[in-house]
Motif scaffolding. Structure first.
Motif, PDB file in Angstrom:
ATOM      1  N   LEU A 465       0.818  -0.989  -0.126  1.00 19.10           N
ATOM      2  CA  LEU A 465      -0.166   0.318  -0.156  1.00 19.10           C
ATOM      3  C   LEU A 465       0.874   1.443  -0.191  1.00 19.10           C
ATOM      4  N   GLU A 466       2.247   1.313   0.988  1.00 10.49           N
ATOM      5  CA  GLU A 466       2.769   1.863   0.839  1.00 10.49           C
ATOM      6  C   GLU A 466       3.307   2.676  -0.500  1.00 10.49           C
ATOM      7  N   THR A 467       3.664   1.470  -1.285  1.00 13.98           N
ATOM      8  CA  THR A 467       4.332   1.280  -2.694  1.00 13.98           C
ATOM      9  C   THR A 467       3.778   2.350  -3.588  1.00 13.98           C
ATOM     10  N   GLU A 468       2.258   2.385  -3.846  1.00  9.02           N
ATOM     11  CA  GLU A 468       1.121   1.847  -4.669  1.00  9.02           C
ATOM     12  C   GLU A 468       0.421   3.869  -4.121  1.00  9.02           C
ATOM     13  N   LEU A 469       1.154   4.167  -3.319  1.00  8.13           N
ATOM     14  CA  LEU A 469       0.718   5.789  -2.948  1.00  8.13           C
ATOM     15  C   LEU A 469       1.712   6.106  -3.424  1.00  8.13           C
ATOM     16  N   LYS A 470       2.722   6.124  -3.695  1.00  8.26           N
ATOM     17  CA  LYS A 470       3.911   6.534  -3.741  1.00  8.26           C
ATOM     18  C   LYS A 470       3.764   7.209  -5.187  1.00  8.26           C
ATOM     19  N   TYR A 471       3.513   6.823  -6.031  1.00  8.94           N
ATOM     20  CA  TYR A 471       2.908   7.113  -7.158  1.00  8.94           C
ATOM     21  C   TYR A 471       1.507   6.904  -7.662  1.00  8.94           C
ATOM     22  N   VAL A 472       0.416   7.019  -6.415  1.00 14.55           N
ATOM     23  CA  VAL A 472      -0.859   7.456  -7.246  1.00 14.55           C
ATOM     24  C   VAL A 472      -0.959   9.178  -7.394  1.00 14.55           C
ATOM     25  N   SER A 473      -2.198   8.988  -8.579  1.00 10.68           N
ATOM     26  CA  SER A 473      -1.955  10.518  -8.698  1.00 10.68           C
ATOM     27  C   SER A 473      -3.594  10.747  -8.366  1.00 10.68           C
ATOM     28  N   ASP A 474      -4.318  10.365  -8.335  1.00 10.07           N
ATOM     29  CA  ASP A 474      -5.571  10.038  -8.522  1.00 10.07           C
ATOM     30  C   ASP A 474      -6.053  10.681  -6.881  1.00 10.07           C
ATOM     31  N   VAL A 475      -7.305  11.816  -6.752  1.00  9.78           N
ATOM     32  CA  VAL A 475      -7.524  11.934  -5.587  1.00  9.78           C
ATOM     33  C   VAL A 475      -8.576  11.207  -4.857  1.00  9.78           C
ATOM     34  N   GLU A 476      -9.071  10.259  -4.713  1.00  7.62           N
ATOM     35  CA  GLU A 476     -10.419   9.827  -4.333  1.00  7.62           C
ATOM     36  C   GLU A 476      -9.049   8.154  -4.080  1.00  7.62           C
ATOM     37  N   LEU A 477      -8.379   7.911  -5.671  1.00 13.52           N
ATOM     38  CA  LEU A 477      -8.075   7.079  -5.727  1.00 13.52           C
ATOM     39  C   LEU A 477      -6.857   6.746  -3.931  1.00 13.52           C
ATOM     40  N   THR A 478      -5.928   8.466  -3.501  1.00 12.87           N
ATOM     41  CA  THR A 478      -4.950   8.079  -2.944  1.00 12.87           C
ATOM     42  C   THR A 478      -6.473   8.329  -1.126  1.00 12.87           C
ATOM     43  N   LYS A 479      -6.924   8.620  -1.819  1.00 11.56           N
ATOM     44  CA  LYS A 479      -8.045   8.411  -0.214  1.00 11.56           C
ATOM     45  C   LYS A 479      -7.837   7.103   0.514  1.00 11.56           C
ATOM     46  N   ARG A 480      -9.012   6.645  -1.154  1.00  5.11           N
ATOM     47  CA  ARG A 480      -9.199   4.310  -0.561  1.00  5.11           C
ATOM     48  C   ARG A 480      -7.983   4.153   0.351  1.00  5.11           C
ATOM     49  N   LEU A 481      -6.888   4.388  -0.343  1.00  3.22           N
ATOM     50  CA  LEU A 481      -5.037   3.596  -0.496  1.00  3.22           C
ATOM     51  C   LEU A 481      -5.238   4.721   0.934  1.00  3.22           C
ATOM     52  N   ASN A 482      -5.575   5.274   1.532  1.00  2.00           N
ATOM     53  CA  ASN A 482      -5.018   5.756   3.138  1.00  2.00           C
ATOM     54  C   ASN A 482      -5.575   5.366   3.956  1.00  2.00           C
ATOM     55  N   GLU A 483      -7.005   5.152   3.607  1.00  3.11           N
ATOM     56  CA  GLU A 483      -8.027   4.766   4.795  1.00  3.11           C
ATOM     57  C   GLU A 483      -7.131   3.568   5.371  1.00  3.11           C
ATOM     58  N   GLN A 484      -6.999   2.535   3.920  1.00  2.00           N
ATOM     59  CA  GLN A 484      -6.670   1.106   3.840  1.00  2.00           C
ATOM     60  C   GLN A 484      -5.321   0.922   4.456  1.00  2.00           C
ATOM     61  N   LEU A 485      -4.464   1.694   4.230  1.00  2.00           N
ATOM     62  CA  LEU A 485      -2.941   1.816   5.070  1.00  2.00           C
ATOM     63  C   LEU A 485      -3.648   2.101   6.677  1.00  2.00           C
ATOM     64  N   LYS A 486      -4.154   2.939   7.013  1.00  2.00           N
ATOM     65  CA  LYS A 486      -4.605   2.921   8.405  1.00  2.00           C
ATOM     66  C   LYS A 486      -5.205   2.052   9.033  1.00  2.00           C
ATOM     67  N   GLU A 487      -6.099   1.558   8.441  1.00  2.00           N
ATOM     68  CA  GLU A 487      -6.606   0.138   9.180  1.00  2.00           C
ATOM     69  C   GLU A 487      -5.900  -1.145   9.249  1.00  2.00           C
ATOM     70  N   LYS A 488      -4.654  -0.879   8.089  1.00  2.00           N
ATOM     71  CA  LYS A 488      -3.395  -1.895   8.238  1.00  2.00           C
ATOM     72  C   LYS A 488      -2.920  -1.907   9.258  1.00  2.00           C
ATOM     73  N   LYS A 489      -2.083  -0.644   9.744  1.00  2.00           N
ATOM     74  CA  LYS A 489      -1.106  -0.103  10.479  1.00  2.00           C
ATOM     75  C   LYS A 489      -2.354  -0.280  11.913  1.00  2.00           C
ATOM     76  N   ALA A 490      -3.157  -0.467  12.061  1.00  2.00           N
ATOM     77  CA  ALA A 490      -4.061  -0.982  13.036  1.00  2.00           C
ATOM     78  C   ALA A 490      -3.781  -1.668  14.206  1.00  2.00           C
ATOM     79  N   ARG A 491      -4.066  -2.955  12.906  1.00  2.00           N
ATOM     80  CA  ARG A 491      -4.034  -3.930  12.753  1.00  2.00           C
ATOM     81  C   ARG A 491      -2.950  -4.419  13.623  1.00  2.00           C
ATOM     82  N   ARG A 492      -4.189  -6.131  13.961  1.00  2.00           N
ATOM     83  CA  ARG A 492      -2.252  -6.999  14.955  1.00  2.00           C
ATOM     84  C   ARG A 492      -2.642  -8.294  14.791  1.00  2.00           C
TER      85      ARG A 492
END
Length: 621
Positions: A465-492
């Motif tokens: 997800l971090e890699t994908e975010l480095k190269y994405v330019s679409d605003v909506e897609l960036t928002k969705r990826l950031n939400e997914q990344l936040k959820e993954k980092k909170a998971r144990r």
């Protein structure tokens, strides 16, 4: 006691002397750098009457690139010179692209030991550092580029003007690896579908990939279920776009399309993983190029091969010279001039299998293909109570063994072996089976906490997800990826301690290994220290006699590579080997010592310091 009187004149003299010395050092360094970087003469083709032949064909040897000091991928200038010097000593002479074209299209003979030398990836440092060595041994090479890199603002890669200068020097020809290095149908090791990755994305997530991916021109682009996401005509258009781009860029930048092509990466028995894709690649190859290297692994190309299905060997940066020669001898069936290095040190050992090279305080023991390399210390060690210390520098994926208290037939012995990063202590009696009396995974010895499959999978998904975010330019897609990344980092994820299945990483064939081993033998007990930390103390053994000491190196069948390299030769590296008498009360009397000492040690220290200084200037000037 009177102090010395201050003298401005004396201070000025010291400053002047210091300035002169500094100036001499800097001037010397600049001369070394200039001599290293500037060509001195042109390439001289081999005389046409030199032992010509048509049946033996030629070998192709291809390096990824060259760096002055070397790294995991790029070979150092020192080692490249050792390789090319040994090839010259073995009788090999370089040939050109036109020589190969003439050989296959007109039956024109080649020199008896013909070598086609290649450097891939079009790196600027390759052009800088390889040429002086090629000049020394009168060698010609082809340097490959990706067409895309000729137009990118990336100083690591050669541009059109650089290629023209290299070609003008007469030591170089140019070829192409294609338009770009890109990947399709990518899954990580946990079967997460990553779809398509460019070179930069691939490098960022490569630590979580195994072998489940393909190169851009090798197949249809498929979905997670393996179903093509493009029609036949769309596949043709996609592949055709790459080849048209190759043609347009090279004609615009260099005035011509290279004759030589390397399809990345086939090794499929055709020109792709799918027969329709293969046919499309072959159509374009015949239109644009005169030859194609389609396979990697073996070096030999005979008259029976197709000029569009040639094969090349890719020496790795960690190969000692005899590793290269052993592989070539195995491919060709012809004798090569193995190197032994320091003759005095070599004379202390009998070579039973494989080939050792003695380099200062290092014994690099190269195995036979698919077998071991084995040498025996000529001097019998009559003392049963001994201490052995050595640094083992061979790669992790392989076997390095020291035999002690061994008989002449190696039927009875004690052995200490590091195999794929696991320490084993063996003993064997004549007529009996080899028995493991101790073993230890050195990951545990290093205190590395075992990771669960769940933890590794979560780590991979976060990185992806971090890699994908480095190269994405679409605003909506960036928002969705950031939400997914936040959820993954909170998971144990569950740990191994909590009962989750352990993730056991495969050892890459190029993964460096370095262990300091010390062994103490006293009567019927053995103690072992790894990296200054005890692993077993006063372990009981039943082999208490024997005079022989042997060193052995062997390839591992478990070696792994993302690029699917196969290599059945292994370099065991034994550095600063010392054998001495031992007892818990008194320790003295060196029985064998391969360390540097005296003037040799001083000279080595000076040389290393000088090399570091030169490297610093080359890097930062």
């Amino acid at each position: 006691m009177k102090g010395r009187k201050f003298s401005p004149q004396k201070k000025d003299r010291r400053k002047a002397i210091r300035s002169i010395v500094e100036g001499i050092v800097l001037l010397t360094i600049l001369i070394v750098i200039i001599r290293a970087l500037l060509p001195s003469r042109g390439y001289f083709p081999v005389s046409e009457d030199r032992n010509l032949q048509t049946e033996q064909g030629f070998i192709a040897v291809s390096y990824f690139g060259v760096d002055r000091t070397g790294n995991k991928t790029l070979i150092s200038t020192k080692r490249l010179e050792e390789h090319l010097k040994a090839l010259t000593a073995s009788g090999y002479v370089t040939i050109s692209q036109q020589d190969i074209i003439n050989y296959y299209t007109a039956g024109r003979p080649l020199p008896k030991k013909a070598l086609f030398l290649i450097f891939e990836d079009g790196r600027r440092d390759t052009g800088i550092f390889a040429q002086k060595i090629m000049e020394k041994y009168n060698m010609k090479a082809t340097i490959l580029t990706y067409a895309q890199n000729l137009t990118l603002e990336d100083s690591k890669f050669l541009k059109a003007k650089d290629l023209k200068e290299l070609e003008k020097s007469t030591f170089w020809e140019f070829g192409t690896n294609g338009y770009r290095l890109s990947y399709i149908n990518v899954f990580d090791r946990h079967d997460n579908f990553l779809n398509q990755l460019n070179t930069y994305k691939f490098q960022l997530v490569s630590g979580y990939l195994d072998r489940n991916y393909n190169h851009y021109l090798m197949d249809y682009i498929r979905d997670a279920s393996g179903i093509p996401m493009e029609t036949y005509s769309q596949m043709q258009e996609r592949i055709g776009w790459d080849y048209n781009s190759i043609e347009d860029i090279y004609k615009r930048e260099l005035g011509k399309v290279p004759d030589m092509y390397i399809l990345m990466h086939s090794n499929t028995g055709q020109f792709g993983s799918n027969d329709k894709v293969s046919a499309e690649n072959f159509k374009w190859m015949q239109k644009l190029f005169q030859m194609n290297f389609n396979r990697e692994g073996d070096s030999l190309n005979t008259s029976q091969a197709s000029i569009y299905d040639l094969t090349r060997m890719q020496p790795q940066s960690y190969w000692y010279t005899n590793h290269l020669l052993m592989r070539i001898q195995d491919d060709t069936g012809e004798e090569v001039a193995f190197v032994t290095g320091d003759e005095d040190r070599n004379n202390s050992w009998d070579t039973l299998k494989g080939q050792p090279e003695f380099i200062k305080d290092t014994i690099a023991l190269t195995s036979l293909p698919g077998e071991s390399g084995l040498i025996k210390l000529k001097k019998n060690i009559t003392d049963s109570n001994i201490e052995v210390s050595v640094e083992l520098d061979g790669n992790k994926a392989g076997i390095q063994t020291i035999y002690v208290r061994a008989d002449d037939e190696l039927e009875e012995y004690l052995a200490l072996s590091i195999e794929n990063n696991v320490l084993y202590v063996y003993e064997k009696h004549k007529g009996g089976e080899k028995k493991t009396i101790f073993s230890l995974n050195l990951e545990l010895h290093d205190g590395i906490k075992p990771q669960s499959l769940e933890e590794n999978k979560l780590e991979a998904e976060i990185k992806e997800l971090e890699t994908e975010l480095k190269y994405v330019s679409d605003v909506e897609l960036t928002k969705r990826l950031n939400e997914q990344l936040k959820e993954k980092k909170a998971r144990r994820a569950a740990s191994v301690i909590e009962g989750a299945k352990e993730y056991i990483p495969e050892i890459g064939i190029s993964e460096a290994g370095k262990r300091f081993l010390k062994v103490m033998l006293e009567n019927d007990e053995i103690s072992v220290i790894i990296d200054n930390k005890a692993v077993t103390e006063r372990l009981k053994v039943s082999v208490t006699e024997g005079k022989g000491v042997y060193l052995e190196a062997a390839p591992s069948k478990e070696g792994y590579s993302q690029r699917n390299l196969t290599d059945d030769v292994y370099d065991g590296v034994f550095k600063s080997l010392v054998i001495s008498r031992y007892s818990t009360e008194k320790k003295d009397d060196i029985l064998y010592d391969n360390r540097l000492a005296g003037f040799e040690k001083v000279a080595d220290t000076i040389q290393k310091g000088w090399d570091s200084l030169i490297n610093w200037f080359i890097k930062y000037l």
